[in-house]
Write a protein that holds these residues in place. Structure first.
Motif, mmCIF file in Angstrom:
data_model
loop_
_atom_site.group_PDB
_atom_site.id
_atom_site.type_symbol
_atom_site.label_atom_id
_atom_site.label_comp_id
_atom_site.label_asym_id
_atom_site.label_seq_id
_atom_site.Cartn_x
_atom_site.Cartn_y
_atom_site.Cartn_z
ATOM 1 N N THR A 177 -15.049 50.433 79.921
ATOM 2 C CA THR A 177 -15.792 49.142 80.003
ATOM 3 C C THR A 177 -15.364 48.199 81.060
ATOM 4 N N GLU A 178 -14.179 48.591 81.545
ATOM 5 C CA GLU A 178 -13.815 47.766 82.800
ATOM 6 C C GLU A 178 -14.107 48.333 84.144
ATOM 7 N N ARG A 179 -14.884 49.636 83.902
ATOM 8 C CA ARG A 179 -15.499 49.953 85.476
ATOM 9 C C ARG A 179 -17.160 49.768 85.353
ATOM 10 N N LEU A 180 -17.789 49.941 84.190
ATOM 11 C CA LEU A 180 -19.246 49.711 83.939
ATOM 12 C C LEU A 180 -19.700 48.413 84.407
ATOM 13 N N THR A 181 -20.577 48.335 84.868
ATOM 14 C CA THR A 181 -21.287 47.017 85.239
ATOM 15 C C THR A 181 -22.531 46.792 84.354
ATOM 16 N N ASP A 182 -23.099 45.629 84.449
ATOM 17 C CA ASP A 182 -24.405 45.310 84.039
ATOM 18 C C ASP A 182 -25.647 46.029 84.390
ATOM 19 N N GLU A 183 -25.472 46.858 85.514
ATOM 20 C CA GLU A 183 -26.471 47.816 86.001
ATOM 21 C C GLU A 183 -26.378 48.726 85.169
ATOM 22 N N GLN A 184 -25.534 49.345 84.285
ATOM 23 C CA GLN A 184 -25.132 50.243 83.504
ATOM 24 C C GLN A 184 -24.962 49.722 82.000
ATOM 25 N N ALA A 185 -26.051 48.763 81.609
ATOM 26 C CA ALA A 185 -26.024 48.237 80.298
ATOM 27 C C ALA A 185 -25.857 48.719 79.090
ATOM 28 N N GLU A 186 -26.779 49.916 79.089
ATOM 29 C CA GLU A 186 -26.679 50.887 78.107
ATOM 30 C C GLU A 186 -25.248 51.679 77.768
ATOM 31 N N ALA A 187 -24.835 52.027 78.999
ATOM 32 C CA ALA A 187 -23.548 52.922 78.866
ATOM 33 C C ALA A 187 -22.269 52.075 78.552
ATOM 34 N N LEU A 188 -22.451 50.546 79.006
ATOM 35 C CA LEU A 188 -21.270 49.502 78.773
ATOM 36 C C LEU A 188 -21.613 49.215 77.360
ATOM 37 N N ALA A 189 -22.743 49.077 76.682
ATOM 38 C CA ALA A 189 -22.747 48.852 75.025
ATOM 39 C C ALA A 189 -22.188 50.125 74.397
ATOM 40 N N ALA A 190 -22.624 51.053 74.846
ATOM 41 C CA ALA A 190 -21.841 52.414 74.104
ATOM 42 C C ALA A 190 -20.492 52.501 74.244
ATOM 43 N N ALA A 191 -20.055 52.404 75.503
ATOM 44 C CA ALA A 191 -18.283 52.223 75.470
ATOM 45 C C ALA A 191 -17.821 51.343 74.471
ATOM 46 N N ARG A 192 -18.391 49.972 74.648
ATOM 47 C CA ARG A 192 -17.791 48.827 73.917
ATOM 48 C C ARG A 192 -17.853 49.373 72.251
ATOM 49 N N SER A 193 -18.970 50.091 72.098
ATOM 50 C CA SER A 193 -19.051 50.386 70.719
ATOM 51 C C SER A 193 -17.937 51.508 70.301
ATOM 52 N N ILE A 194 -17.663 52.269 71.272
ATOM 53 C CA ILE A 194 -16.487 53.252 71.121
ATOM 54 C C ILE A 194 -15.251 52.609 70.736
ATOM 55 N N VAL A 195 -15.156 51.558 71.523
ATOM 56 C CA VAL A 195 -13.733 50.701 71.479
ATOM 57 C C VAL A 195 -13.705 49.885 70.174
ATOM 58 N N GLU A 196 -14.781 49.367 69.386
ATOM 59 C CA GLU A 196 -14.759 48.645 68.474
ATOM 60 C C GLU A 196 -15.192 49.447 67.112
ATOM 61 N N ALA A 197 -15.188 50.736 67.247
ATOM 62 C CA ALA A 197 -15.572 51.653 66.069
ATOM 63 C C ALA A 197 -14.209 51.643 65.197
ATOM 64 N N SER A 198 -14.421 51.726 63.846
ATOM 65 C CA SER A 198 -13.293 52.072 62.937
ATOM 66 C C SER A 198 -12.874 53.317 62.762
ATOM 67 N N ASP A 199 -13.785 54.379 62.883
ATOM 68 C CA ASP A 199 -13.059 55.822 62.820
ATOM 69 C C ASP A 199 -14.117 56.648 63.948
ATOM 70 N N LEU A 200 -13.400 58.015 63.712
ATOM 71 C CA LEU A 200 -13.758 58.998 64.934
ATOM 72 C C LEU A 200 -15.330 59.201 64.863
ATOM 73 N N GLU A 201 -15.799 59.430 63.765
ATOM 74 C CA GLU A 201 -17.078 59.755 63.527
ATOM 75 C C GLU A 201 -18.026 58.589 64.211
ATOM 76 N N GLN A 202 -17.809 57.371 64.025
ATOM 77 C CA GLN A 202 -18.514 56.409 64.773
ATOM 78 C C GLN A 202 -18.286 56.505 66.075
ATOM 79 N N GLN A 203 -17.164 56.577 66.657
ATOM 80 C CA GLN A 203 -16.759 56.982 68.151
ATOM 81 C C GLN A 203 -17.802 57.894 68.576
ATOM 82 N N ARG A 204 -17.676 59.060 67.978
ATOM 83 C CA ARG A 204 -18.524 60.101 68.487
ATOM 84 C C ARG A 204 -19.853 59.885 68.586
ATOM 85 N N ASP A 205 -20.535 59.244 67.731
ATOM 86 C CA ASP A 205 -21.988 58.886 67.631
ATOM 87 C C ASP A 205 -22.474 58.039 68.880
ATOM 88 N N ALA A 206 -21.574 56.950 69.050
ATOM 89 C CA ALA A 206 -21.444 56.057 70.268
ATOM 90 C C ALA A 206 -21.369 56.997 71.565
#
Length: 179
Positions: free
Chosen positions: A86-115
């Motif tokens: 999330t610190e490296r990705l920019t707004d040009e990679q908005a979808e990747a940034l959103a997915a990385a943020r979802s991994i950070v915010e996920a409450s369990d491993l399966e949610q992280q793997r989905d992201a």
């Protein structure tokens, strides 16, 4: 004579220290098969791919770190690796940034793997277009997400499945070699 004794003492001390006090350094620990498997899983892959710019290469390294955390089923490590992304990705990679943020915010491993699956899809153009030398592998597990399947990238042909970890470590196949 005192100087001679002092030099003799220093020489004996130096030899004793250099020779490890007479102890042999031939003790060899034998690892159990489980320990060997754990060491291999924690060992980073050899990285021989190069990218057109340093940022893309750093993103790929962070991605590999994240993938390894999922292979080892380490939620905390996955969170840390995704935070790096999330610190490296920019707004040009908005979808990747959103997915990385979802991994950070996920409450369990399966949610992280989905992201992680979403992250892989979002980063594919960056990795494919940015690779300048070497090879990376697009790999696929047909059983991930209730047999819908999911992809990931690796710098090794060896399958180490991030979606099932040690439950199905070698489930998958190389579906594309990117050069």
């Amino acid at each position: 004579m005192k100087i001679f004794h002092a030099l003799l003492f220093v020489l004996i001390f130096a030899l004793g220290t250099a020779c490890n006090g007479g102890k042999k350094n031939t003790d060899i620990a034998i690892n159990t098969p489980e320990e060997v498997k754990t060491e291999k899983a924690n060992m980073p892959d050899n990285f021989d791919a190069a990218f057109a710019d340093g940022l893309t290469e750093a993103i790929f390294q962070d991605y590999l770190h994240l993938r390894t955390a999922f292979v080892n089923s380490e939620q905390g490590e996955a969170t840390a690796a995704a935070r790096e992304l999330t610190e490296r990705l920019t707004d040009e990679q908005a979808e990747a940034l959103a997915a990385a943020r979802s991994i950070v915010e996920a409450s369990d491993l399966e949610q992280q793997r989905d992201a992680f699956s979403d992250l892989t899809i979002a980063l594919e153009p960056l990795f494919k277009n940015g690779l300048s030398e070497g090879v990376i592998y697009k790999q696929h597990c047909p059983m991930a997400f209730n047999n819908e399947g999911a992809d990931w990238f690796s710098d090794s042909e060896q399958i180490r499945n991030p979606y099932f970890g040690d439950k199905m470590l070698s489930c998958g196949k190389v579906v594309e070699t990117i050069q």
